[in-house]
Scaffold this motif. Structure first.
Motif, PDB file in Angstrom:
ATOM      1  N   ASN A   1       0.796  -1.360   0.003  1.00 14.65           N
ATOM      2  CA  ASN A   1      -0.036  -0.126   0.194  1.00 14.65           C
ATOM      3  C   ASN A   1       0.806   1.216   0.212  1.00 14.65           C
ATOM      4  O   ASN A   1       0.488   2.144  -0.899  1.00 14.65           O
ATOM      5  CB  ASN A   1      -0.936   0.221   1.242  1.00 14.65           C
TER       6      ASN A   1
ATOM      7  N   ASP B   1     -17.707   7.392  -0.321  1.00 14.72           N
ATOM      8  CA  ASP B   1     -16.579   7.512  -1.614  1.00 14.72           C
ATOM      9  C   ASP B   1     -17.378   7.875  -2.885  1.00 14.72           C
ATOM     10  O   ASP B   1     -16.685   8.485  -3.835  1.00 14.72           O
ATOM     11  CB  ASP B   1     -15.999   5.926  -1.904  1.00 14.72           C
TER      12      ASP B   1
ATOM     13  N   SER C   1      -8.844   4.862   2.207  1.00 14.33           N
ATOM     14  CA  SER C   1      -9.343   4.611   3.367  1.00 14.33           C
ATOM     15  C   SER C   1      -8.824   5.428   4.499  1.00 14.33           C
ATOM     16  O   SER C   1      -7.923   6.084   4.279  1.00 14.33           O
ATOM     17  CB  SER C   1      -9.320   2.974   3.537  1.00 14.33           C
ATOM     18  N   SER C   2      -9.191   4.861   6.040  1.00 14.85           N
ATOM     19  CA  SER C   2      -8.567   5.802   7.025  1.00 14.85           C
ATOM     20  C   SER C   2      -7.186   5.417   7.113  1.00 14.85           C
ATOM     21  O   SER C   2      -6.383   6.190   7.759  1.00 14.85           O
ATOM     22  CB  SER C   2      -9.113   5.174   8.216  1.00 14.85           C
TER      23      SER C   2
ATOM     24  N   ASN D   1      -8.009   2.074  -0.964  1.00  9.33           N
ATOM     25  CA  ASN D   1      -9.041   1.283  -0.430  1.00  9.33           C
ATOM     26  C   ASN D   1      -9.274   0.016  -1.042  1.00  9.33           C
ATOM     27  O   ASN D   1      -9.204   0.136  -2.537  1.00  9.33           O
ATOM     28  CB  ASN D   1     -10.337   2.193  -0.032  1.00  9.33           C
ATOM     29  N   ASP D   2      -9.805  -0.979  -0.300  1.00  6.07           N
ATOM     30  CA  ASP D   2     -10.023  -2.305  -1.030  1.00  6.07           C
ATOM     31  C   ASP D   2     -11.166  -3.023  -0.600  1.00  6.07           C
ATOM     32  O   ASP D   2     -11.357  -2.710   0.705  1.00  6.07           O
ATOM     33  CB  ASP D   2      -8.823  -3.304  -0.645  1.00  6.07           C
ATOM     34  N   SER D   3     -12.050  -3.490  -1.499  1.00  6.57           N
ATOM     35  CA  SER D   3     -13.432  -3.941  -0.985  1.00  6.57           C
ATOM     36  C   SER D   3     -13.338  -5.421  -0.302  1.00  6.57           C
ATOM     37  O   SER D   3     -14.424  -5.943   0.230  1.00  6.57           O
ATOM     38  CB  SER D   3     -14.301  -3.978  -2.241  1.00  6.57           C
TER      39      SER D   3
ATOM     40  N   SER E   1      -7.100  -9.446   0.114  1.00  8.57           N
ATOM     41  CA  SER E   1      -6.454  -7.802  -0.433  1.00  8.57           C
ATOM     42  C   SER E   1      -5.475  -7.965  -1.283  1.00  8.57           C
ATOM     43  O   SER E   1      -4.978  -7.280  -2.045  1.00  8.57           O
ATOM     44  CB  SER E   1      -6.297  -7.029   0.922  1.00  8.57           C
TER      45      SER E   1
END
Length: 302
Positions: A186, A240, A271-272, A277-279, A286
């Motif tokens: 990431n 989003d 994301s935070s 971000n990944d679903s 991931s």
């Protein structure tokens, strides 16, 4: 003629330059030169054999029918044998000149059952033919075409980071190292993407759908088991805003089909704790099969 001749030396019937003994009934095997017969008291021979008085040797050798059929056959058998020997020798020379001699390696090949198809072709000729034959040279493998369309450098680098993370995650000896591989992925992606905005990336449409409000749901695959797309429900999409609302972009999506290659632009949603971000709900998902959340700005068929 010989039936009336008395015993004596007479010119040989096959070679008049020599004398042969006639014993009254048959010719001897031996011959003499005229000088030897003269020393025995016989005059030198003339062409008329009857003119010479016979001089008997001490023990003249005798054969039967020297001047008849038997004598003729014996003389000619000798000549025939000599002729046959000469003929065989001539043929042998001819064959030796026209027939190439096989080298020892070729003889071994014949014994092994691997003889050359053309005995007149040398090993150098075979090697030369092999060097110039297109089929004999190793052909370069054709470069595989990207099924997702031509991809810009930034996209290929992004996909390389994802692939390397899979390898590191798979080789991790414990969960701590596996989590570190995901975190490092990431960070590398965020450093590459900067603000998260991308343009001109390509891929294959795998999902074209809509939610209960009629908003578009889109997923695009960029590589094997690497995709990006919108959320598939309004609740998850509150922060989003990725679902495609009615407008020019949704109109373009209505003209697409799943399986088509497209070129797209837009931005990765953070994301935070990361900018990508990944679903997927699990750490392994991931890494092994990421589905990044993406807000599309434009999509066009290739």
């Amino acid at each position: 003629m010989t039936g009336n001749l008395p015993p004596g030396w007479y010119p040989d019937q096959t070679d008049p330059s020599q004398l042969r003994w006639w014993n009254g009934t048959a010719w001897s095997e031996g011959v003499q030169q005229p000088g030897a017969a003269a020393s025995a008291g016989t005059a030198l021979p003339r062409t008329d054999a009857a003119a010479y008085p016979p001089v008997a040797p001490s023990t003249p050798p005798v054969i039967a029918d020297k001047g008849g059929a038997v004598g003729w056959m014996k003389r000619h058998k000798i000549l025939t044998g000599i002729g046959a020997f000469v003929l065989v020798g001539a043929l042998g020379n001819a064959v030796g000149e026209d027939t190439p001699t096989e080298p020892a390696s070729d003889v071994k090949a014949l014994a092994d059952g691997t003889a050359k198809s053309d005995t007149n072709t040398s090993s150098e000729d075979v090697a030369a033919a092999a060097d110039t034959s297109p089929s004999a040279k190793p052909q370069p493998k054709p470069k595989p075409t990207n099924p997702y369309g031509p991809q810009p450098t930034q996209q290929t680098q992004f996909l390389d980071i994802a692939s390397n993370a899979k390898d590191q995650y798979a080789s991790a000896s414990n969960d701590l190292k596996a989590g570190a591989a995901l975190s490092a992925r990431n960070d590398a992606m965020c450093q590459l993407l900067g603000s998260g905005q991308v343009a001109g990336w390509t891929g294959t449409v795998t999902t074209l759908d809509s939610n209960g409000d009629g908003y578009g749901i889109v997923t695009i695959e960029m590589a094997d088991n690497v995709e990006l797309g919108t959320w598939n429900n309004a609740f998850s999409d509150i922060m989003d805003d990725t679902l495609v609302k009615p407008g020019p972009l949704l109109d373009k999506l209505l003209n697409l089909e799943e399986g088509q290659n497209v070129r797209f632009s837009g931005s990765f949603r953070p994301s935070s704790d990361t900018c990508v971000n990944d679903s997927r709900l699990t750490q392994a998902g991931s890494v092994d099969d990421p589905s990044f959340i993406f807000r599309f700005a434009d999509v066009n068929k290739l």
